[in-house]
Design an enzyme around this catalytic site. Structure first.
Site, PDB file in Angstrom:
ATOM      1  N   GLU A 169       0.819  -1.229   0.000  1.00 45.12           N
ATOM      2  CA  GLU A 169       0.000   0.000   0.000  1.00 45.12           C
ATOM      3  C   GLU A 169       0.849   1.273   0.000  1.00 45.12           C
ATOM      4  O   GLU A 169       0.670   2.148   0.846  1.00 45.12           O
ATOM      5  CB  GLU A 169      -0.990  -0.043   1.173  1.00 45.12           C
ATOM      6  CG  GLU A 169      -1.873  -1.274   1.124  1.00 45.12           C
ATOM      7  CD  GLU A 169      -2.825  -1.430   2.309  1.00 45.12           C
ATOM      8  OE1 GLU A 169      -2.885  -0.524   3.157  1.00 45.12           O
ATOM      9  OE2 GLU A 169      -3.506  -2.471   2.372  1.00 45.12           O
ATOM     10  N   ASN A 210       2.151  -4.798  -3.354  1.00 43.66           N
ATOM     11  CA  ASN A 210       0.780  -5.251  -3.098  1.00 43.66           C
ATOM     12  C   ASN A 210      -0.072  -4.041  -2.706  1.00 43.66           C
ATOM     13  O   ASN A 210       0.367  -3.202  -1.915  1.00 43.66           O
ATOM     14  CB  ASN A 210       0.848  -6.262  -1.935  1.00 43.66           C
ATOM     15  CG  ASN A 210      -0.444  -6.980  -1.640  1.00 43.66           C
ATOM     16  OD1 ASN A 210      -1.047  -7.566  -2.547  1.00 43.66           O
ATOM     17  ND2 ASN A 210      -0.894  -6.959  -0.379  1.00 43.66           N
ATOM     18  N   HIS A 246     -10.152  -6.112  -2.393  1.00 45.87           N
ATOM     19  CA  HIS A 246     -11.207  -5.932  -1.390  1.00 45.87           C
ATOM     20  C   HIS A 246     -12.348  -5.196  -2.094  1.00 45.87           C
ATOM     21  O   HIS A 246     -12.353  -3.968  -2.177  1.00 45.87           O
ATOM     22  CB  HIS A 246     -10.679  -5.126  -0.192  1.00 45.87           C
ATOM     23  CG  HIS A 246      -9.664  -5.871   0.607  1.00 45.87           C
ATOM     24  ND1 HIS A 246      -9.992  -7.000   1.347  1.00 45.87           N
ATOM     25  CD2 HIS A 246      -8.334  -5.682   0.781  1.00 45.87           C
ATOM     26  CE1 HIS A 246      -8.891  -7.456   1.939  1.00 45.87           C
ATOM     27  NE2 HIS A 246      -7.880  -6.679   1.613  1.00 45.87           N
ATOM     28  N   GLU A 275      -5.964 -10.747  -1.616  1.00 50.52           N
ATOM     29  CA  GLU A 275      -6.791 -10.561  -0.402  1.00 50.52           C
ATOM     30  C   GLU A 275      -8.270 -10.472  -0.761  1.00 50.52           C
ATOM     31  O   GLU A 275      -9.010  -9.641  -0.230  1.00 50.52           O
ATOM     32  CB  GLU A 275      -6.350  -9.279   0.346  1.00 50.52           C
ATOM     33  CG  GLU A 275      -4.883  -9.248   0.701  1.00 50.52           C
ATOM     34  CD  GLU A 275      -4.463  -8.033   1.520  1.00 50.52           C
ATOM     35  OE1 GLU A 275      -5.331  -7.319   2.063  1.00 50.52           O
ATOM     36  OE2 GLU A 275      -3.247  -7.792   1.614  1.00 50.52           O
ATOM     37  N   ASP A 277     -12.031 -10.347  -1.116  1.00 48.02           N
ATOM     38  CA  ASP A 277     -13.341 -10.485  -0.466  1.00 48.02           C
ATOM     39  C   ASP A 277     -14.294  -9.518  -1.149  1.00 48.02           C
ATOM     40  O   ASP A 277     -13.872  -8.538  -1.759  1.00 48.02           O
ATOM     41  CB  ASP A 277     -13.304 -10.318   1.063  1.00 48.02           C
ATOM     42  CG  ASP A 277     -12.575  -9.104   1.575  1.00 48.02           C
ATOM     43  OD1 ASP A 277     -12.454  -8.114   0.832  1.00 48.02           O
ATOM     44  OD2 ASP A 277     -12.130  -9.134   2.751  1.00 48.02           O
TER      45      ASP A 277
HETATM   46  O1  9MR Z   1      -7.024  -8.665   8.356  1.00 47.59           O
HETATM   47  C1  9MR Z   1      -6.234  -7.703   9.014  1.00 47.59           C
HETATM   48  C2  9MR Z   1      -6.941  -7.249  10.291  1.00 47.59           C
HETATM   49  O2  9MR Z   1      -7.048  -8.320  11.195  1.00 47.59           O
HETATM   50  C3  9MR Z   1      -6.186  -6.097  10.901  1.00 47.59           C
HETATM   51  O3  9MR Z   1      -6.915  -5.594  12.006  1.00 47.59           O
HETATM   52  C4  9MR Z   1      -5.999  -4.999   9.869  1.00 47.59           C
HETATM   53  C5  9MR Z   1      -5.232  -3.827  10.433  1.00 47.59           C
HETATM   54  O4  9MR Z   1      -5.151  -2.800   9.504  1.00 47.59           O
HETATM   55  O5  9MR Z   1      -5.301  -5.531   8.762  1.00 47.59           O
HETATM   56  C6  9MR Z   1      -6.033  -6.513   8.099  1.00 47.59           C
HETATM   57  O6  9MR Z   1      -5.413  -6.914   6.918  1.00 47.59           O
HETATM   58  C7  9MR Z   1      -5.174  -5.915   5.942  1.00 47.59           C
HETATM   59  C8  9MR Z   1      -3.934  -6.335   5.185  1.00 47.59           C
HETATM   60  O7  9MR Z   1      -2.870  -6.542   6.053  1.00 47.59           O
HETATM   61  C9  9MR Z   1      -3.554  -5.320   4.119  1.00 47.59           C
HETATM   62  N1  9MR Z   1      -4.671  -5.036   3.259  1.00 47.59           N
HETATM   63  C10 9MR Z   1      -5.930  -4.696   3.904  1.00 47.59           C
HETATM   64  C11 9MR Z   1      -6.298  -5.783   4.907  1.00 47.59           C
HETATM   65  C12 9MR Z   1      -7.666  -5.508   5.532  1.00 47.59           C
HETATM   66  O8  9MR Z   1      -7.622  -4.350   6.297  1.00 47.59           O
END
Ligand code: 9MR
Length: 363
Positions: A169, A210, A246, A275, A277
């Site tokens: 990101e 990513n 997402h 990722e 969903d």
């Molecule tokens: O799934 C992850 C969640 O449990 C955490 O609280 C969150 C914190 O920002 O991060 C989530 O995973 C993220 C991933 O690492 C990067 N892309 C977005 C995902 C969803 O927020």
């Protein structure tokens, strides 16, 4: 093709449900009907494997204690990504003090279930330890902190992960660089350096950038296209581009997804859907679930059509464990299994798309 395969399954489940109702049996007939089919049905990963790809699901450490959940995770999927366990706050909670407990737990689970692991992530603006975010660093100090972090973590997981999300990101929606601590302190050179340090620590692991909102062709994906082209020209070790995906029904299907995947592949890098969903405004209903299923099928098809699209990972697989409701109140139901671990129409759509591609491969 999709509907012909889908119909018998749905019908069988519906029939089982009505028989159960007639017999006065309570609770989850659909799940029972689905599981009754499993032994003779190939898993998502088995089908993906026939096309030379993997099908995976992310997992957060505490979820492994949910044994019903873990059983499906270990059997249906061929790849996993730790949802949090390999992030900087977890792996280097104090400067120079490394803790691989959480990541190792997931690697161990993956190994005992024959799954590949994606490392996530070496560098991100979120979930950094406070010693790092609260410090004041010169460019040289931060460069050495970053190098040390990447070197330790990548060496620890050498041979245990097949890919790393090296930088996560790093772009804004308009295609400018995100002003994270690394950009602000070091400048954009931190990206190529991070890739080089990761390569030095493990010459074989695939190195990815990513991000989210890069599935459509637009300013953000254009910026990555330009960056990856430039990194390649400079000889920086970049092997892949991860599209998080997402998605949300209310925002529309990403414009020209397949064409976008293809243009990155044409740059000479792998592409992964990392990722996936697909959330919706709650409550869910049959129409939304059908649209969601259609989208899951289309994302799967898009990846299957591009040779260098190497695999798909869903961000969790069940609505029982998902990051969405806490971050987007009033939204959810984003995954192919429901809270009771029963298949949703999305599961059938993915399965059908994979089965079609696997069958075509055989001919
Ligand atoms: O799934 C992850 C969640 O449990 C955490 O609280 C969150 C914190 O920002 O991060 C989530 O995973 C993220 C991933 O690492 C990067 N892309 C977005 C995902 C969803 O927020």
């Amino acid at each position: 093709m999709r509907t012909t395969v889908l119909r018998p399954r749905v019908r069988t489940a519906a029939l089982a449900a009505s028989v159960a109702l007639m017999l006065g049996l309570a609770a989850a007939p659909a799940a029972d009907a689905a599981s009754a089919h499993r032994p003779e049905t190939a898993t998502l990963d088995q089908l993906a494997h026939k096309t030379g790809r993997y099908f995976g699901a992310a997992v957060d450490n505490p979820e492994l204690a949910d044994t019903d959940f873990a059983k499906i995770l270990g059997s249906e999927f061929g790849q996993t990504t730790p949802g949090n366990g390999m992030k900087w706050y977890a792996t280097e909670p104090q400067r120079g003090v490394f803790d691989f407990t959480a990541g190792d737990e997931i690697v161990k689970f993956a190994q005992s279930n024959g799954m590949k692991v994606r490392g996530h992530t070496l560098l991100w603006h979120n979930q950094l330890p406070s010693w790092l975010t609260s410090g004041t660093w010169t460019a040289d100090e931060l460069r050495s902190i970053l190098k040390n972090h990447i070197t330790h973590v990548v060496k620890h997981y050498k041979g245990k992960v097949f890919a790393w999300d090296v930088a996560n990101e790093i772009m804004n929606e308009d295609g400018t660089y995100r002003e994270n601590i690394f950009y602000k302190t070091i400048g954009p050179s931190y990206i190529a350096d991070a890739l080089r340090w990761a390569r030095a620590a493990d010459p074989r692991v695939k190195l990815y950038l990513n991000d989210y909102n890069v599935e459509a062709i637009g300013p953000k994906s254009d910026a990555y296209y330009k960056l990856i082209k430039q990194l390649k020209a400079e000889g920086a070790p970049i092997d892949g581009f991860g599209m998080q995906a997402h998605l949300a029904l209310q925002y529309g299907f990403p414009d020209r997804l397949q064409e976008n995947i293809q243009r990155f592949a044409d740059l000479g890098v792998d592409v992964a859907i990392t990722e996936l969903d697909i959330r919706m405004l709650l409550p869910s209903d049959a129409a939304k679930l059908a649209e969601q299923a259609d989208w899951y099928g289309r994302v799967t098809d898009a990846c299957l059509t591009v040779k260098r699209c190497v695999g798909i990972t869903v961000w969790g697989y069940t609505d029982r464990h998902s990051w969405i409701p806490s971050v987007f109140p009033g939204e959810g139901a984003a995954l192919p299994w429901d809270e009771n671990l029963a298949h949703k129409p999305a599961y059938d759509a993915i399965h059908d798309a994979l089965a079609k591609a696997a069958a075509a491969k055989k001919d």
